[in-house]
Design a protein around this motif. Structure first.
Motif, PDB file in Angstrom:
ATOM      1  N   LYS A   1      54.987  32.837  77.267  1.00  0.00           N
ATOM      2  CA  LYS A   1      56.536  32.221  76.510  1.00  0.00           C
ATOM      3  C   LYS A   1      56.119  33.495  75.408  1.00  0.00           C
ATOM      4  N   TRP A   2      54.627  33.071  74.686  1.00  0.00           N
ATOM      5  CA  TRP A   2      55.004  34.528  73.959  1.00  0.00           C
ATOM      6  C   TRP A   2      55.266  36.135  73.662  1.00  0.00           C
ATOM      7  N   ILE A   3      54.918  36.641  74.774  1.00  0.00           N
ATOM      8  CA  ILE A   3      54.423  37.803  75.829  1.00  0.00           C
ATOM      9  C   ILE A   3      55.997  37.602  75.692  1.00  0.00           C
ATOM     10  N   GLU A   4      56.936  37.075  76.314  1.00  0.00           N
ATOM     11  CA  GLU A   4      58.654  37.373  76.347  1.00  0.00           C
ATOM     12  C   GLU A   4      59.275  37.709  75.337  1.00  0.00           C
ATOM     13  N   SER A   5      59.084  36.601  73.757  1.00  0.00           N
ATOM     14  CA  SER A   5      59.217  36.490  72.763  1.00  0.00           C
ATOM     15  C   SER A   5      58.611  37.742  72.376  1.00  0.00           C
TER      16      SER A   5
ATOM     17  N   LYS B   1      46.227  39.822  69.454  1.00  0.00           N
ATOM     18  CA  LYS B   1      46.124  38.163  69.688  1.00  0.00           C
ATOM     19  C   LYS B   1      46.418  36.986  69.524  1.00  0.00           C
ATOM     20  N   SER B   2      47.323  36.615  70.022  1.00  0.00           N
ATOM     21  CA  SER B   2      47.676  34.813  70.187  1.00  0.00           C
ATOM     22  C   SER B   2      46.803  34.254  70.555  1.00  0.00           C
TER      23      SER B   2
ATOM     24  N   THR C   1      43.336  32.677  77.316  1.00  0.00           N
ATOM     25  CA  THR C   1      44.381  30.996  77.296  1.00  0.00           C
ATOM     26  C   THR C   1      45.073  32.108  75.906  1.00  0.00           C
ATOM     27  N   ASN C   2      45.048  33.775  75.802  1.00  0.00           N
ATOM     28  CA  ASN C   2      45.371  34.380  74.883  1.00  0.00           C
ATOM     29  C   ASN C   2      46.763  35.314  75.999  1.00  0.00           C
ATOM     30  N   GLY C   3      47.277  35.959  74.239  1.00  0.00           N
ATOM     31  CA  GLY C   3      48.571  36.812  74.703  1.00  0.00           C
ATOM     32  C   GLY C   3      48.252  37.939  73.962  1.00  0.00           C
ATOM     33  N   PHE C   4      48.293  39.315  74.809  1.00  0.00           N
ATOM     34  CA  PHE C   4      47.856  40.737  74.024  1.00  0.00           C
ATOM     35  C   PHE C   4      48.593  41.608  73.945  1.00  0.00           C
TER      36      PHE C   4
END
Length: 187
Positions: free
Chosen positions: A81-85, A129-130, A106-109
């Motif tokens: 969801k973070w990546i899509e946003s 890095k989220s 477990t992280n978005g980059f």
């Protein structure tokens, strides 16, 4: 001590606890062997907060490299969801930056490169890095950015060579951030 004083003290402690953010920003961060010190903080009533760190006594207005922590309390999400946003936000930018988004563990980059324009005469390399940690009660994004001057060679070939160099370092920064064991202090 009177009972009224104790009741007032307990109410003050409770009010402070209710308004406290579960994330505690450090006063300094060591990144790539350099110590970055907290230089700027901004918070919003909605629980969003920004912490920016500079090194080598650079000002927040005139930095060459920067560590930023973005915290959004009560905005717990998953990496996808973070990546899509973030993708939707980057696609709206003009001029549109070069970017790559991915999930590892477990992280978005995010790997982002901004080319120079009329408002910003530098190349800017950003890696993000989220963190999606329940104890943080929100989303925390660790960001490292570096600025690069424009190439003296402003031909198409010169610009491509400069962009290639920035992209290579951006990839190295992202790999290092992915391997980093830094975690937010949440309680």
């Amino acid at each position: 001590m009177t009972r009224q004083w104790l009741t007032g003290l307990m109410l003050a402690v409770l009010a402070t606890a209710l308004h406290a953010q579960p994330f505690s920003a450090p006063e300094q961060i060591v990144h790539a062997g350099k110590t970055y010190k907290l230089a700027y903080t901004a918070s919003q009533p909605d629980g969003r907060a920004l912490y920016e760190y500079t090194t080598d006594d650079e000002s927040i207005e005139n930095w060459s490299s920067l560590v930023t922590l973005n915290y959004a309390q009560s905005r717990v999400t998953v990496p996808l969801k973070w990546i899509e946003s973030l993708k939707a936000s980057l696609d709206r930018e003009t001029p549109k930056p070069h970017y790559s988004l991915y999930i590892a563990g477990t992280n978005g980059f995010a790997k982002i490169i901004y080319e120079p324009d009329a408002k910003n005469p530098f190349y800017e390399s950003d890696v993000h890095k989220s963190f999606h940690i329940k104890a943080c009660d929100g989303l925390l994004v660790y960001q490292f950015a570096r600025k690069y001057p424009q190439s003296a060679d402003q031909s198409d070939a010169g610009k491509q060579a400069a962009l290639k160099q920035v992209a290579e370092e951006n990839h190295q920064f992202s790999s290092a951030l992915e391997k980093s064991d830094w975690l937010p202090a949440c309680h």
